[in-house]
Design an enzyme around this catalytic site. Sequence first.
Site, short mmCIF file in Angstrom:
data_model
loop_
_atom_site.label_atom_id
_atom_site.label_comp_id
_atom_site.label_asym_id
_atom_site.label_seq_id
_atom_site.Cartn_x
_atom_site.Cartn_y
_atom_site.Cartn_z
N CYS A 110 -6.12 16.35 18.40
CA CYS A 110 -7.12 17.42 18.30
C CYS A 110 -7.71 17.78 19.64
CB CYS A 110 -8.22 16.97 17.33
SG CYS A 110 -7.53 16.46 15.77
N GLU A 163 7.12 0.74 48.30
CA GLU A 163 6.54 0.52 46.96
C GLU A 163 6.91 1.67 46.02
OE1 GLU A 163 2.36 0.54 47.88
OE2 GLU A 163 2.41 -1.36 48.95
C1 PLP Z 1 1.10 4.58 42.60
C2 PLP Z 1 1.39 3.81 43.82
C3 PLP Z 1 2.71 3.60 44.23
C4 PLP Z 1 3.89 4.22 43.53
O1 PLP Z 1 3.94 5.60 43.74
P1 PLP Z 1 5.20 6.47 43.25
O2 PLP Z 1 4.79 7.86 43.59
O3 PLP Z 1 5.36 6.25 41.81
O4 PLP Z 1 6.38 6.02 44.04
C5 PLP Z 1 2.92 2.80 45.33
N1 PLP Z 1 1.88 2.24 46.01
C6 PLP Z 1 0.60 2.45 45.66
C7 PLP Z 1 -0.49 1.81 46.43
C8 PLP Z 1 0.31 3.24 44.55
O5 PLP Z 1 -0.97 3.45 44.22
#
Ligand code: PLP
Length: 418
Positions: free
Chosen positions: A343, A273
């Site tokens: 601000c 992911e």
């Molecule tokens: C934020 C997140 C990602 C992506 O993370 P990166 O550091 O941008 O690669 C993947 N999986 C989950 C569950 C996340 O919360």
Amino acid sequence: MKYFPYRDGQLYAENTPVSEIAARHGTPCYIYSRQALEGAFREYQQALSGCDHMVCYAVKANSNLAVLDALARLGAGFDIVSAGELERVIAAGGDPARVVFSGVAKKPEEMALALELGIACFNLESAAELEVLASVAASAGRVAKVSVRVNPDVDAQTHPYISTGLRENKFGVTTEEALRVYRRAAELQSIEVVGVDCHIGSQLTQISPFIDALKRLLDLIDQLADEGIVLHHLDLGGGLGVCYRDEQPPSIGDYIGAVREVLGDRPLQLVFEPGRSIVANAGLLITRVEYLKPTSEHNFALVDAAMNDMIRPALYQAWLDIRNVNERSDGHRASWDIVGPVCETGDFLGKDRDLTLHQGDLLAIFGAGAYGFTMSSNYNSRPRAAEVMVDGDSVHLVRERERFADIIRGEHRLPDQG
Ligand SMILES: *Cc1c(COP(=O)(O)O)cnc(C)c1O
């Protein structure tokens, strides 16, 4: 920065001078390089070739429709954390069958939409969520595919605000709790157990925490198999770091290679992911110097981008490289604090930067493609910035700068009487 080169002292976005884009679309303005983000996505694909896999781009890093569209055309899957992100994926032409739904507190109506669209997997965050999902699926006459987000209790060695894999964090469940959730899930008619997932943090610059987490997930997979619960995929989340300054994160290829080595020939689909590692260095934020204000304590460069456009320096003490769009020798060379018009004392983009500046100059903030625009707000009633995508010789406006009417849309004055 291959896709943002300097030619004769002028910064380019692929083949177009950044100053031309700023003249046409105004500032502050985000500029994304299509080639840069596609290049990073392809690195994942290449490193995973010959292996059953799904690369689910984390939409929250940058959810502009053009970004999602470009990635969907390469066959990307998507990691979402809300129904809104799912709607974006669909609007951009993405395939819901390649969507995994993360998110710590999914609402029943979000679950219902995701079920109707037939997403690949719900990444469960708690035992209570499983019960709600089971009943939403049962009343829709559908079967929800699930994975349990395990908190493997490893230290990602990154900033505490973006570290998510320690026992003390709000994310996921312990391995012991995961076993109980899987056993319960296996009993439910409207639930199909398909995988396991984790996400231990963001901006990781070492491979070892990922490998520690992977090994813990593999142990859990074995334990479940002994009980007759066989998983189809293992999702290692996102989190791979990028170079903003002098960090030396592993390359995508080395990271995936190390994971594949530990995985061996287990018949598991690998899911990732990634967010930041795809888009961070594919984006610039362009801002104009409105005023120079040298004082006895600090030299302030007051620029037209602010924490509402890019909150990472204020929120995480993030360091982003800031350079002149047009290199010059005739201005005021000093150590500058680059600050916005909002601000708040915390409203800065960078501190103590050696730059030669002149009122009216354009500055480029590098590494702005991830968690930049998506975290922006209308604080101080500032319209959110324009977003542009360059693609070879072409420049596409992919989000118009907001107007005042956009800012107050949905607001109402009080009724006349009273
Ligand atoms: C934020 C997140 C990602 C992506 O993370 P990166 O550091 O941008 O690669 C993947 N999986 C989950 C569950 C996340 O919360």
